[in-house]
Scaffold this motif. Structure first.
Motif, short mmCIF file in Angstrom:
data_model
loop_
_atom_site.label_atom_id
_atom_site.label_comp_id
_atom_site.label_asym_id
_atom_site.label_seq_id
_atom_site.Cartn_x
_atom_site.Cartn_y
_atom_site.Cartn_z
N TYR A 92 38.70 48.10 49.56
CA TYR A 92 38.02 47.77 50.82
C TYR A 92 38.15 46.28 51.14
O TYR A 92 38.44 45.90 52.28
CB TYR A 92 36.56 48.18 50.74
N SER A 93 37.95 45.45 50.12
CA SER A 93 38.05 44.00 50.33
C SER A 93 39.47 43.61 50.72
O SER A 93 39.68 42.80 51.64
CB SER A 93 37.64 43.27 49.05
N MET A 94 40.47 44.17 50.05
CA MET A 94 41.86 43.84 50.36
C MET A 94 42.25 44.31 51.75
O MET A 94 43.03 43.65 52.45
CB MET A 94 42.79 44.47 49.32
N SER A 95 41.70 45.44 52.18
CA SER A 95 42.03 45.98 53.49
C SER A 95 41.36 45.18 54.61
O SER A 95 42.00 44.82 55.60
CB SER A 95 41.62 47.45 53.57
N ARG A 96 40.08 44.91 54.46
CA ARG A 96 39.33 44.29 55.55
C ARG A 96 39.57 42.78 55.64
O ARG A 96 39.51 42.19 56.73
CB ARG A 96 37.84 44.55 55.36
N PHE A 97 39.86 42.12 54.52
CA PHE A 97 40.04 40.66 54.52
C PHE A 97 41.49 40.26 54.39
O PHE A 97 41.80 39.09 54.12
CB PHE A 97 39.19 40.04 53.41
N ASN A 98 42.40 41.23 54.57
CA ASN A 98 43.83 40.94 54.64
C ASN A 98 44.31 40.14 53.43
O ASN A 98 44.98 39.11 53.56
CB ASN A 98 44.15 40.18 55.94
N MET A 99 44.00 40.62 52.23
CA MET A 99 44.36 39.93 50.99
C MET A 99 45.74 40.41 50.53
O MET A 99 45.88 41.25 49.65
CB MET A 99 43.28 40.20 49.93
N LYS A 100 46.77 39.85 51.17
CA LYS A 100 48.14 40.30 50.92
C LYS A 100 48.60 40.00 49.50
O LYS A 100 49.29 40.80 48.87
CB LYS A 100 49.09 39.63 51.92
N LYS A 101 48.25 38.82 48.97
CA LYS A 101 48.69 38.47 47.62
C LYS A 101 48.07 39.39 46.57
O LYS A 101 48.73 39.80 45.62
CB LYS A 101 48.34 37.01 47.33
N SER A 102 46.80 39.69 46.75
CA SER A 102 46.14 40.61 45.80
C SER A 102 46.75 41.99 45.89
O SER A 102 46.94 42.67 44.87
CB SER A 102 44.64 40.68 46.10
N ALA A 103 47.08 42.42 47.11
CA ALA A 103 47.72 43.73 47.27
C ALA A 103 49.09 43.75 46.60
O ALA A 103 49.50 44.76 46.03
CB ALA A 103 47.86 44.06 48.75
N LEU A 104 49.80 42.62 46.65
CA LEU A 104 51.11 42.53 45.99
C LEU A 104 50.96 42.65 44.48
O LEU A 104 51.77 43.29 43.81
CB LEU A 104 51.78 41.20 46.35
N VAL A 105 49.91 42.04 43.93
CA VAL A 105 49.65 42.15 42.49
C VAL A 105 49.38 43.60 42.11
O VAL A 105 49.86 44.10 41.08
CB VAL A 105 48.48 41.25 42.08
N VAL A 106 48.61 44.30 42.94
CA VAL A 106 48.32 45.71 42.67
C VAL A 106 49.61 46.52 42.70
O VAL A 106 49.84 47.39 41.85
CB VAL A 106 47.32 46.25 43.71
N LEU A 107 50.47 46.25 43.68
CA LEU A 107 51.74 46.97 43.78
C LEU A 107 52.62 46.71 42.56
O LEU A 107 53.25 47.62 42.03
CB LEU A 107 52.48 46.56 45.05
N MET A 108 52.64 45.47 42.10
CA MET A 108 53.43 45.14 40.91
C MET A 108 52.87 45.85 39.67
O MET A 108 53.63 46.28 38.80
CB MET A 108 53.44 43.62 40.69
N ALA A 109 51.55 45.97 39.60
CA ALA A 109 50.94 46.68 38.47
C ALA A 109 51.34 48.14 38.45
O ALA A 109 51.46 48.75 37.39
CB ALA A 109 49.42 46.54 38.53
N ARG A 110 51.57 48.72 39.64
CA ARG A 110 52.01 50.10 39.71
C ARG A 110 53.47 50.23 39.26
O ARG A 110 53.87 51.27 38.74
CB ARG A 110 51.88 50.63 41.14
N VAL A 111 54.27 49.18 39.50
CA VAL A 111 55.70 49.25 39.21
C VAL A 111 55.99 49.01 37.73
O VAL A 111 56.92 49.58 37.16
CB VAL A 111 56.47 48.24 40.09
N ILE A 112 55.19 48.17 37.08
CA ILE A 112 55.44 47.81 35.68
C ILE A 112 55.37 49.06 34.80
O ILE A 112 54.38 49.79 34.81
CB ILE A 112 54.41 46.78 35.18
N PRO A 113 56.41 49.35 34.01
CA PRO A 113 56.36 50.51 33.10
C PRO A 113 55.28 50.33 32.05
O PRO A 113 55.17 49.27 31.41
CB PRO A 113 57.76 50.53 32.47
N GLY A 114 54.51 51.37 31.84
CA GLY A 114 53.44 51.30 30.86
C GLY A 114 53.94 51.11 29.44
O GLY A 114 53.28 50.48 28.61
N VAL A 115 55.17 51.62 29.16
CA VAL A 115 55.70 51.50 27.81
C VAL A 115 55.94 50.05 27.42
O VAL A 115 55.88 49.69 26.24
CB VAL A 115 57.01 52.31 27.69
N SER A 116 56.17 49.17 28.41
CA SER A 116 56.40 47.76 28.11
C SER A 116 55.14 47.07 27.62
O SER A 116 55.21 45.97 27.05
CB SER A 116 56.93 47.04 29.35
#
Length: 271
Positions: A92-116
């Motif tokens: 909610y905070s990222m959506s309403r306050f336009n926190m693009k950098k935080s959203a990018l971190v979340v996206l990167m966390a989804r991409v990183i393989p868990g095995v690493s």
């Protein structure tokens, strides 16, 4: 007209092929769970055979799978609830306050393989003497489920009009009150979607539990490996155990599919 009829026929055949490719392995798995190992290897008994419940007796009684089911339920439920508790306000905070950098971190966390992360996780948690407990399994599952929930809920909150919250603020509500009384109830389909997908991930997860669980905290996907030996494989028990893992999730998905579809498409009409 001929082209239209030909296209409908092609679509029906293609759909049948896709459904058959997806359903046939599941049907074979369920059928094999009611066969003896001898019948499984006998191609003449692929369709006609004498069913037996011995495999399920082995799974549910002799192999102590009831405890493994309880372990899987607890880890999946705890990881999902904690991820929702943290992920929904963050999204909610990222959506309403336009926190693009935080959203990018979340996206990167989804991409990183868990095995690493397994090796550093194991090193850190072993030094903290947490390996083998439920807490380390829940935390490791949250690493994937939390970014997933944030990603889904950001799209859902983007699809909700800002005017509703602005009207609530005019009526005297605080921003937190507007979120709790207006936005949160409207986002129930999205929360259901994120929670269901997170639960499914935790239920099916094998890699984290294999490395970080102990004998008393073993989950179902890891316990299935008990039927794979060095010299032989108990195919009947393996198929029964796999059926026990798979069918509950399939039943849940069938009953809540409308929430999954509505939640995943909610943010698609923004703007």
């Amino acid at each position: 007209m001929r082209a239209s009829a030909g296209f409908r026929a092609f679509r029906a055949v293609a759909l049948a092929v896709v459904v058959l490719a997806l359903v046939a392995p599941l049907l074979w798995m369920v059928a094999a769970s009611f066969k003896t190992n001898v019948d499984i290897y006998d191609s003449s008994k692929a369709l006609v055979f004498t069913p037996t419940l011995d495999n399920y007796d082995t799974v549910l009684q002799q192999a102590n799978y009831v405890q493994f089911i309880v372990n899987s339920l607890w880890v999946a439920f705890a990881a999902t609830m904690l991820s929702l508790l943290l992920g929904v306000p963050a999204a909610y905070s990222m959506s309403r306050f336009n926190m693009k950098k935080s959203a990018l971190v979340v996206l990167m966390a989804r991409v990183i393989p868990g095995v690493s992360l397994l090796v550093p996780w194991y090193y850190v948690f072993s030094n903290l003497r947490m390996v083998g407990g439920f807490s380390v399994l829940i935390l490791s599952h949250m690493f994937v489920s939390l970014p997933l929930i944030v990603y889904i809920m950001m799209g859902y909150f983007d699809g909700l009009p800002d005017e509703l919250e602005e009207a609530a603020l005019v009526d005297g509500l605080t921003p937190i009150g507007a979120f709790r009384r207006i936005t949160l109830p409207l986002s129930v389909p999205g929360i259901a979607t994120a929670g269901i997908l997170s639960f499914i991930f935790s239920w099916n997860n094998f890699m984290f539990a294999l490395v970080l669980s102990g004998a008393s905290t073993k989950t179902l996907p890891v316990a299935i490996f008990d039927f794979v030996g060095y010299a032989s494989i108990d195919w009947g028990g393996l198929m029964a155990a796999t059926t026990v893992v798979t069918l509950p999730i399939m039943i849940i998905a069938l009953f809540v599919q409308k929430y999954i579809v509505s939640g995943l498409t909610a943010g698609a009409t923004k703007g």
